[in-house]
Design a protein around this motif. Structure first.
Motif, short mmCIF file in Angstrom:
data_model
loop_
_atom_site.label_atom_id
_atom_site.label_comp_id
_atom_site.label_asym_id
_atom_site.label_seq_id
_atom_site.Cartn_x
_atom_site.Cartn_y
_atom_site.Cartn_z
N GLY A 1 0.83 -1.20 0.00
CA GLY A 1 0.00 0.00 0.00
C GLY A 1 0.86 1.25 0.00
O GLY A 1 2.06 1.20 -0.25
N VAL A 2 0.25 2.38 0.28
CA VAL A 2 0.98 3.66 0.27
C VAL A 2 1.79 3.75 1.56
O VAL A 2 1.25 4.12 2.61
CB VAL A 2 0.01 4.85 0.14
CG1 VAL A 2 0.80 6.15 0.01
CG2 VAL A 2 -0.89 4.67 -1.06
N GLY A 3 3.05 3.42 1.49
CA GLY A 3 3.86 3.43 2.69
C GLY A 3 5.25 2.90 2.47
O GLY A 3 5.76 2.85 1.34
N GLU A 4 5.89 2.51 3.58
CA GLU A 4 7.23 1.95 3.62
C GLU A 4 8.25 2.89 2.97
O GLU A 4 8.05 4.09 2.89
CB GLU A 4 7.23 0.54 3.02
CG GLU A 4 6.28 -0.40 3.74
CD GLU A 4 6.65 -1.86 3.63
OE1 GLU A 4 7.86 -2.18 3.53
OE2 GLU A 4 5.74 -2.69 3.68
N GLY A 5 9.36 2.32 2.50
CA GLY A 5 10.43 3.15 1.98
C GLY A 5 10.05 3.96 0.76
O GLY A 5 10.58 5.05 0.54
N TRP B 1 2.50 7.97 -7.93
CA TRP B 1 2.33 6.71 -7.21
C TRP B 1 1.53 5.75 -8.07
O TRP B 1 0.51 6.13 -8.66
CB TRP B 1 1.61 6.95 -5.88
CG TRP B 1 1.68 5.74 -4.99
CD1 TRP B 1 0.81 4.69 -4.95
CD2 TRP B 1 2.69 5.46 -4.02
NE1 TRP B 1 1.22 3.76 -4.03
CE2 TRP B 1 2.37 4.21 -3.43
CE3 TRP B 1 3.83 6.13 -3.59
CZ2 TRP B 1 3.16 3.63 -2.44
CZ3 TRP B 1 4.61 5.55 -2.61
CH2 TRP B 1 4.27 4.32 -2.04
N LEU B 2 1.99 4.53 -8.18
CA LEU B 2 1.30 3.50 -8.94
C LEU B 2 0.51 2.62 -7.97
O LEU B 2 1.09 1.89 -7.17
CB LEU B 2 2.30 2.67 -9.75
CG LEU B 2 3.09 3.46 -10.80
CD1 LEU B 2 4.11 2.56 -11.49
CD2 LEU B 2 2.16 4.08 -11.83
N ALA B 3 -0.80 2.72 -8.03
CA ALA B 3 -1.68 2.09 -7.05
C ALA B 3 -2.23 0.76 -7.57
O ALA B 3 -2.47 0.59 -8.77
CB ALA B 3 -2.84 3.02 -6.71
#
Length: 418
Positions: free
Chosen positions: A44-48, A67-69
């Motif tokens: 998901g939208v997060g981490e590094g 961002w590629l969702a």
């Protein structure tokens, strides 16, 4: 329901080979632009990826960052953070992937549009320090499910993975020790790995410990939807992913009852955080006590930012232990399947070394360890000392500037390619 496993994933890859070929042809005729970067993350939208996105946007407003969702829910999450996003599987997602000079991922090429990555500068941030063998080091990686009876396919898959990993331009590592694991796991030349620290861990080092704890507790309790006193001692149970198999550490009915009794007596809260692809039945515990709560991956896709809210971690072979060690908090190790797991999956270091020799095989034993931690200051200090040792062994940096170093490494390597 079972989540992702390598067998099903590899079967889909084999069936998608024509699309990979078409994508490779498209990459030969669609020019890439230095101004376009795309980012993705398997959880998901997060981490590094999120950390690097934010740093790059602040460092160079002229960059076109997207961002590629995976789905509309992830699109909404990105929009809530003010991040431009498109579906990676859409035509626009493929086009932006083909045009991007830099592609940033945390799990695999599928974090972006996997058919448009060839020829880009791919930054593979990964999503944690590996304890269990991963990728080319693990036989699980080339399991092929319904095709497993065709002996040659394992070799074909291994060569396909090797060719794919050659597309990684930069792989940051937390330390030289971690770099050595990533090098064999991905079959990379040492020059493609840089010891910069992991951007996802900057949140565990920025600011003061009190500030980190306050921010994390507010986020955790908001994610849990609880109004309870956020100062309550918080225990986190977070088991690893077992490639589609159920978590053998899930408590029995009797154990849930005893866990509830301990939590009530100690004024503690147990947060159960299954792996996003994990399988386990924890529902019985939530009916035993309101001090046992579920933190789902949908409510908190990236668990790292809430770790400063946790007073004690209970886990097995999960890389969360490495991240949590940066907080200095104690870790208890529950490994009921240690013999079978280490035999079938394999580890990069002996489990007793990883655990400090404190691993146990049941919740009854974990409860005994919790009681000892509460009453024996010397043993509590030993647990905390082991946590610090884990941190010192596996992290070269603890200054909150990992993302800055990764960004600088990307620019230096792009410039060297000119």
């Amino acid at each position: 329901m079972p989540g992702f496993n390598f067998a099903n994933g590899n079967a889909k890859k084999l069936l998608s080979l024509p699309l990979y070929a078409l994508g490779a042809l498209a990459s030969l005729v669609v020019p890439r632009t230095d101004r376009q970067w795309v980012f993705g993350c398997g959880s998901g939208v997060g981490e590094g990826s999120l950390e690097l996105f934010r740093f790059a946007r602040a460092a160079n407003p002229l960059l076109g960052l997207t961002w590629l969702a995976l789905d509309t829910e992830e699109l909404a999450d990105a929009a809530a953070l003010g991040i431009p996003a498109v579906l990676k599987s859409s035509r626009r997602g493929l086009w932006l992937t083909l045009r991007a000079r830099v592609i940033v991922v945390t799990h695999g090429f599928g974090d972006a549009n996997r058919y448009g990555t060839r020829g880009a500068f791919v930054v593979q941030l990964w999503h944690g320090i590996p304890l269990k063998l991963i990728q080319l080091d693990s036989p699980v990686t080339t399991s092929s499910g319904i095709f497993s009876r065709i002996s040659r396919l394992r070799g074909i898959l291994r060569r396909a993975y090797q060719r794919g990993y050659r597309g990684i331009s930069l792989m940051p590592a937390a330390s030289e020790l971690v770099a050595s694991r990533l090098q064999t796991a991905f079959g990379l030349e040492s020059g493609r790995i840089a010891v910069t620290g992991d951007p996802r861990d900057d949140v565990l080092s920025r600011g003061t410990a009190d500030d980190r704890s306050a921010i994390a507790r507010a986020q955790l309790f908001a994610g849990l939807g609880l109004d309870r006193d956020s100062r309550a001692r918080t225990l986190l149970y977070s088991p690893t992913w077992r490639d589609g198999a159920a978590d053998p550490g899930a408590p029995t009915a009797e154990e849930w009852t005893r866990i509830g009794e301990y939590l009530e007596a100690s004024g503690s809260l147990l947060v159960v955080r299954p792996h996003p692809h994990g399988v386990g039945d924890y529902a019985a515990g939530f009916g035993v006590s309101d001090r046992i709560v579920l933190l789902s991956s949908s409510a908190q896709p990236d668990v790292t930012p809430i770790l400063p809210a946790v007073d004690l971690l209970i886990t097995d072979y999960s890389s969360i232990a490495f991240d949590f060690s940066l907080t200095g908090g104690p870790i208890l190790f529950l490994a009921p399947d240690e013999d079978s797991y280490t035999a079938s999956r394999g580890l990069y270091e002996p489990y007793r070394e990883f655990s400090g020799g404190t691993e146990v095989r049941s919740w009854t034993a974990i409860l005994a360890q919790l009681a000892r931690y509460d009453s024996d200051q010397q043993w509590a200090a030993q647990l905390e000392a082991h946590s610090r040792l884990v941190s010192e062994r596996h992290f070269a940096y603890r200054d909150g500037r990992n993302t800055e170093r990764v960004y600088g490494e990307i620019l230096d390597r792009l410039k060297a390619q000119e």
